[in-house]
Enzyme design. Structure first.
Site, PDB file in Angstrom:
ATOM      1  N   ASP A 134       0.831  -1.202   0.000  1.00 56.13           N
ATOM      2  CA  ASP A 134       0.000   0.000   0.000  1.00 56.13           C
ATOM      3  C   ASP A 134       0.864   1.251   0.000  1.00 56.13           C
ATOM      4  OD1 ASP A 134      -2.044  -1.699   0.106  1.00 56.13           O
ATOM      5  OD2 ASP A 134      -2.892  -1.000   2.008  1.00 56.13           O
ATOM      6  N   ALA A 135       1.936   1.214   0.807  1.00 53.48           N
ATOM      7  CA  ALA A 135       2.783   2.403   0.927  1.00 53.48           C
ATOM      8  C   ALA A 135       3.466   2.710  -0.405  1.00 53.48           C
ATOM      9  CB  ALA A 135       3.810   2.193   2.022  1.00 53.48           C
ATOM     10  N   TYR A 188       2.337   1.901  -3.304  1.00 55.25           N
ATOM     11  CA  TYR A 188       1.280   2.364  -4.188  1.00 55.25           C
ATOM     12  C   TYR A 188       0.973   3.839  -3.931  1.00 55.25           C
ATOM     13  CZ  TYR A 188      -3.350   2.647  -6.321  1.00 55.25           C
ATOM     14  OH  TYR A 188      -4.425   3.017  -7.082  1.00 55.25           O
ATOM     15  N   ASP A 189       0.832   4.166  -2.650  1.00 57.25           N
ATOM     16  CA  ASP A 189       0.537   5.554  -2.312  1.00 57.25           C
ATOM     17  C   ASP A 189       1.654   6.476  -2.791  1.00 57.25           C
ATOM     18  OD1 ASP A 189      -1.780   4.704  -1.189  1.00 57.25           O
ATOM     19  OD2 ASP A 189      -1.045   4.721   0.874  1.00 57.25           O
ATOM     20  N   SER A 245     -13.113   6.959  -2.535  1.00 58.83           N
ATOM     21  CA  SER A 245     -12.063   6.398  -1.694  1.00 58.83           C
ATOM     22  C   SER A 245     -11.746   7.440  -0.625  1.00 58.83           C
ATOM     23  CB  SER A 245     -10.861   6.006  -2.537  1.00 58.83           C
ATOM     24  OG  SER A 245     -10.049   7.101  -2.760  1.00 58.83           O
ATOM     25  N   LEU A 246     -10.827   7.116   0.250  1.00 56.89           N
ATOM     26  CA  LEU A 246     -10.559   8.009   1.371  1.00 56.89           C
ATOM     27  C   LEU A 246      -9.144   8.550   1.307  1.00 56.89           C
ATOM     28  CD1 LEU A 246     -12.085   5.848   4.241  1.00 56.89           C
ATOM     29  CD2 LEU A 246     -12.967   8.041   3.447  1.00 56.89           C
ATOM     30  N   GLU A 259     -14.066   4.961  13.589  1.00 56.13           N
ATOM     31  CA  GLU A 259     -14.459   3.548  13.491  1.00 56.13           C
ATOM     32  C   GLU A 259     -13.379   2.787  12.725  1.00 56.13           C
ATOM     33  OE1 GLU A 259     -17.493   5.260  10.905  1.00 56.13           O
ATOM     34  OE2 GLU A 259     -17.406   3.392   9.747  1.00 56.13           O
ATOM     35  N   LYS A 292     -11.308   0.792   9.969  1.00 54.75           N
ATOM     36  CA  LYS A 292     -11.335   0.663   8.512  1.00 54.75           C
ATOM     37  C   LYS A 292     -11.183  -0.829   8.231  1.00 54.75           C
ATOM     38  CE  LYS A 292      -9.316   2.545   4.301  1.00 54.75           C
ATOM     39  NZ  LYS A 292      -9.057   1.328   3.550  1.00 54.75           N
ATOM     40  N   ASP A 309     -10.716  -4.207   6.286  1.00 57.43           N
ATOM     41  CA  ASP A 309      -9.944  -4.532   5.088  1.00 57.43           C
ATOM     42  C   ASP A 309     -10.649  -5.605   4.272  1.00 57.43           C
ATOM     43  OD1 ASP A 309      -7.954  -4.370   3.295  1.00 57.43           O
ATOM     44  OD2 ASP A 309      -6.494  -5.514   4.449  1.00 57.43           O
ATOM     45  N   GLU A 319     -18.696  -2.900   3.951  1.00 58.27           N
ATOM     46  CA  GLU A 319     -17.552  -3.723   3.587  1.00 58.27           C
ATOM     47  C   GLU A 319     -17.861  -5.209   3.712  1.00 58.27           C
ATOM     48  OE1 GLU A 319     -15.300  -1.633   2.680  1.00 58.27           O
ATOM     49  OE2 GLU A 319     -13.378  -2.696   2.596  1.00 58.27           O
ATOM     50  N   TYR A 350     -21.433   0.944   6.890  1.00 52.59           N
ATOM     51  CA  TYR A 350     -20.865   2.149   7.507  1.00 52.59           C
ATOM     52  C   TYR A 350     -21.213   3.436   6.779  1.00 52.59           C
ATOM     53  CZ  TYR A 350     -17.302   0.851   4.044  1.00 52.59           C
ATOM     54  OH  TYR A 350     -16.670   0.472   2.900  1.00 52.59           O
ATOM     55  N   LYS A 365     -14.816  10.607  10.378  1.00 49.96           N
ATOM     56  CA  LYS A 365     -15.763  11.297   9.491  1.00 49.96           C
ATOM     57  C   LYS A 365     -16.406  12.447  10.253  1.00 49.96           C
ATOM     58  CE  LYS A 365     -16.900   6.853   7.414  1.00 49.96           C
ATOM     59  NZ  LYS A 365     -17.853   5.740   7.377  1.00 49.96           N
ATOM     60  N   LYS A 370      -4.173   5.259   8.838  1.00 50.20           N
ATOM     61  CA  LYS A 370      -3.724   3.881   8.614  1.00 50.20           C
ATOM     62  C   LYS A 370      -2.825   3.386   9.750  1.00 50.20           C
ATOM     63  CE  LYS A 370      -3.595   2.310   4.583  1.00 50.20           C
ATOM     64  NZ  LYS A 370      -4.348   1.407   3.732  1.00 50.20           N
ATOM     65  N   CYS A 402      19.722 -24.734 -13.933  1.00 47.92           N
ATOM     66  CA  CYS A 402      18.392 -25.073 -13.442  1.00 47.92           C
ATOM     67  C   CYS A 402      18.503 -26.209 -12.421  1.00 47.92           C
ATOM     68  CB  CYS A 402      17.516 -25.489 -14.607  1.00 47.92           C
ATOM     69  SG  CYS A 402      15.931 -26.146 -14.104  1.00 47.92           S
ATOM     70  N   CYS A 408      16.688 -29.479 -14.117  1.00 43.95           N
ATOM     71  CA  CYS A 408      17.205 -30.237 -15.257  1.00 43.95           C
ATOM     72  C   CYS A 408      18.693 -29.997 -15.534  1.00 43.95           C
ATOM     73  CB  CYS A 408      16.394 -29.940 -16.525  1.00 43.95           C
ATOM     74  SG  CYS A 408      16.720 -28.305 -17.198  1.00 43.95           S
ATOM     75  N   CYS A 452      15.444 -20.919 -16.867  1.00 46.37           N
ATOM     76  CA  CYS A 452      16.018 -22.170 -17.344  1.00 46.37           C
ATOM     77  C   CYS A 452      15.869 -22.223 -18.858  1.00 46.37           C
ATOM     78  CB  CYS A 452      15.277 -23.336 -16.702  1.00 46.37           C
ATOM     79  SG  CYS A 452      15.597 -24.897 -17.528  1.00 46.37           S
ATOM     80  N   CYS A 463      13.324 -29.704 -19.716  1.00 47.46           N
ATOM     81  CA  CYS A 463      13.227 -29.465 -18.281  1.00 47.46           C
ATOM     82  C   CYS A 463      11.892 -30.001 -17.763  1.00 47.46           C
ATOM     83  CB  CYS A 463      13.328 -27.974 -17.983  1.00 47.46           C
ATOM     84  SG  CYS A 463      13.192 -27.622 -16.225  1.00 47.46           S
TER      85      CYS A 463
END
Ligand code: IVH
Length: 736
Positions: free
Chosen positions: A44-45, A47-48, A93-94, A127, A129, A131, A187, A239, A303, A327, A432, A435, A456, A462
């Site tokens: 996630d990090a 991605y953010d 999204s948040l 509240e 979050k 997942d 969710e 929610y 919120k 988070k 490999c 093989c 390989c 193989c």
């Protein structure tokens, strides 16, 4: 190796443009991995960080914002297969907070926004979050009529039938006073207990492996068959709400209470708070309970409580301004690397796996963790950037691992002080382990970079790749052997009756064994049917008879393919990077299998392959390198020789068109051609029924002259032969 990414302020417009393109691509790929395949590939990090950098560059270069910019889009477009549902109110999204300061800033922004109302008492809800995956459930007159996934936030998938199997989702709202129409949002998630039970059931039946509860819940929701979803015992917390003819109540808190009265489960950990301190206290409270909840949560959502204030504060690029997700840091644990195993995948990739002392992280026991590739073990990411402070991973090392919510566990750092004195850098095998063939790293032509994975080169020989190779060999576009599908290939391979492609053609010689294998499978199938139906079996003899006939048919189908078309044969070999189109080009170029093999071997033996391999349009360095690897492997040679003792591929004949505009004409190509190579031009003209000559004479009908044409052009002009450009040539033969 590229240097550390430049600060956004230092980027030139050209660099910014290139980076925005790369970011759009990476974010889209991550979205698809996460939302459609339910198999995230980055944390996630990470991605953010991609999204943040993208937004920063866009802010500095607003003119460069791409039409496919990831900003403002959420998730991935809906997968094919389910009907699409346009959300009446988008599913947002948040924004995220990672530190207490981020939360303070959030509240401060609110204060500033509502500055004019000095005495305004802004309350918030806090509240967990959850997942899982969000779903929107539409109720009309209290009846559940349609349920959808979030999709890209605007359009989701209609998964009503699957949602109806979830016990927490009422088919009819309870009580009274619900709006005429309301979309309840919340969710869908899976508990750890259910996840473990499913994994156990799956292991017992040799089924698939499940990565984590979130992805499993996602997969369970996308089942074509709702009874499969039902068997997964998913849960649902409400929610929020989307479209509604009437607000449930004036505040968030009371609205959620109402929704609970209507028959939904809502989080028991939701509270109302008035200050940053209270919010953060609740965050710590929830964090302390995290491991005992029995399901994954990855943060706390705050919120604004009053709905009218939510409306006033509004939205920005797909996120409400009035809410934020605080988070949790990813859960970590320390353990020891006991072994590094190399697994050989179906495509020959050598995949290193660290075997760890078992350790629990975020409710899941972790014993194995992928090490991706040798650069990763050495301490570099795919861009050559140091990771883990540049430390490599060694057997015996103490490592910190983390499970970031939905992402598969990974090693975040090496505790270098605890490294045993005798630990050596890991020597990644260059052969490999299955093989013994050389395992090489290919060059990616597009990026000019070495592939991070070692592969390989054994291909046909193989065992790790052999079944896959054999399945490919007999498949539709390849040898297309009727009645010898993937299932039979597996069966004969496992029984040791077919190991390489050549064995398919000698299977006839092992008829009794083949018959026994098929009979055993039938027996097994019958036993299973019996176990299910409880009925006893009759007709054992006729089953045996069927095997007999089935085999005869199979052998006939195999014999029927002993003279395959050359392009199919080349494709069937399963040489890397040689797909159907490339196989056809190769067949056309070399005409016979003998010539193909001869040039292949010569290319493999040559110091400079480019000097040996003819220049053919559509065949680049990647393919030539792949051919070199294939023919350079003596084991492949053996397999190929054995195969060619059984099959005679037909020489490739070009079908000549008799009615094209140039059929029967004699053509000379001169000067430099820009849209095709000389050999392509020749092949094309011949396919269209023309004769291609090397020099111009009175018998020449057409001269195709490119720039720089010299004496041939002059001769043509003096003889009054028609001269056309390359473009005119294409014009003339168009549609032929
Ligand atoms: S409220 C208008 N509350 O987080 C705000 N979302 O990053 C809508 N989620 O798509 C979302 N628990 O899948 C909200 N208690 C909670 C949540 C929650 C989990 C998810 C939801 C949403 C995502 C946003």
């Amino acid at each position: 190796m590229p240097s550390v990414p430049k600060a956004v302020e230092e980027l030139s417009p050209e660099e910014a443009e290139i980076e925005l393109a790369r970011l759009a691509e990476e974010i889209a790929a991550a979205d698809i991995a996460y939302h459609q395949k339910d198999a995230p590939e980055i944390t996630d990090a990470e991605y953010d960080a991609l999204r943040i950098r993208n937004a920063e560059i866009e802010k500095r270069f607003p003119d460069l914002v791409r039409p496919d910019s990831p900003t403002g889009s959420i998730g991935a477009p809906p997968a094919e297969g389910f009907a699409k549902v346009r959300h009446a109110v988008p599913m947002l999204s948040l924004a995220k907070a990672y530190t207490d300061q981020d939360v303070i800033d959030f509240i401060e922004r609110g204060r500033r926004f509502f500055e004019r109302d000095k005495d305004l008492d802004i309350a918030f809800t806090a509240e967990p979050k959850i997942d899982g995956l969000s779903a929107s459930l539409r109720y009309e007159k209290g009846v559940f009529v349609q349920g959808a996934t979030r999709g890209d936030g605007t359009v989701g998938e209609d998964i009503t039938a699957n949602l109806k199997t979830i016990a927490d989702i009422p088919h009819r709202l309870k009580g009274s006073g619900w709006p005429e129409t309301i979309e309840i949002r919340g969710e869908v998630y899976m508990t750890y207990a259910e996840f473990e039970a499913l994994k156990e059931r799956s292991a017992a039946t040799g089924g698939q492996d499940y990565v984590n509860p979130r992805n499993t819940a996602a997969g369970s929701l996308r089942q074509k068959d709702p009874s499969v979803t039902a068997s997964r015992n998913l849960k649902f917390f409400a929610y929020a709400w989307g479209y509604t003819t009437e607000d449930p109540a004036p505040t968030q808190y009371e609205s959620v209470r109402k929704i609970a009265d209507w028959g939904f489960k809502v989080s028991p950990l939701m509270v109302r708070a008035r200050s940053v301190e209270e919010l953060i206290a609740q965050y710590r409270q929830i964090e302390a309970q995290r491991s005992s909840l029995g399901y994954d949560i990855d943060g706390v959502v705050y919120k604004v409580d009053r709905i009218d204030l939510q409306r006033r504060w509004g939205f920005i690029s797909g996120e409400p301004r009035w809410a934020i997700a605080h988070k949790f840091p990813a859960e970590q644990a320390t353990t020891t690397v006991r072994r590094i195993d190399i697994q050989v995948g179906r495509t020959g990739t050598l995949a290193p796996v660290a075997r760890l002392d078992p350790v629990t992280v975020g409710g899941v026991t972790v014993e194995n963790v992928t090490l991706h590739n040798e650069d990763y073990i050495a301490g570099f990411d795919s861009n050559g950037q140091p990771i883990r402070e540049g430390h490599d991973i060694r057997i015996g090392d103490t490592v910190v691992i983390q499970r970031a919510g939905d992402v598969i566990p990974q090693i975040v750092s090496v505790v270098i002080d605890k490294r045993p004195a005798d630990a050596l850098p890991y020597a990644f095998p260059h052969t490999c382990p299955v093989c013994g063939s050389p395992a090489t790293r290919e060059m990616n032509e597009k990026t000019g970079k070495e592939d991070s994975r070692r592969r390989c080169t054994g291909e046909l020989v193989c065992p790790a790749q052999a079944v896959e190779g054999l399945r490919h060999f007999v498949s539709r576009g390849a040898m297309d052997i009727e009645g010898l599908g993937a299932e039979n290939i597996d069966l004969f391979f496992n029984a040791g009756l077919i190991r390489t492609a050549a064995d398919i053609f000698t299977l006839k010689d092992r008829r009794p064994e083949a018959r026994r294998v098929l009979a055993e499978r039938r027996e097994e199938q019958a036993r299973q049917r019996e176990a299910v139906s409880g009925k006893e079996r009759k007709n054992v003899r006729s089953a045996d008879q069927r095997n007999f006939e089935g085999l005869d048919k199979l052998f006939a189908a195999i014999d029927a393919r002993r003279e395959p078309e050359l392009d199919r044969f080349i494709f069937a070999l399963g040489i890397r990077h040689v797909g159907e189109t490339t196989a056809a080009v190769l067949a056309k170029t070399f005409s016979t299998v003998e010539e193909f093999v001869r040039v292949g071997k010569e290319t493999a033996a040559a110091e400079d392959p480019m000097a040996v391999f003819p220049s053919v349009n559509g065949i680049g360095g990647t393919v030539i390198e792949a051919l070199r690897n294939f023919f350079g492997n003596t084991r492949n040679d053996d397999v190929l020789d054995a195969l060619l003792a059984q099959v005679r591929p037909k020489p490739y004949v070009v079908t000549v068109s008799a009615d094209s505009a140039v059929a029967g004409k004699t053509v000379v190509f001169t000067g430099s051609l820009e849209k095709m190579t000389r050999s392509e031009a020749k092949a094309m003209a011949e396919r269209l029924g023309a004769k291609v000559a090397g020099s111009v004479s009175a018998k020449t009908d057409i001269v195709v002259a490119g720039p720089g044409a010299g004496s041939k052009l002059a001769t043509a002009q003096s003889l009054g032969v028609e001269v056309i450009t390359e473009d005119e040539w294409f014009e003339r033969v168009r549609g032929a």
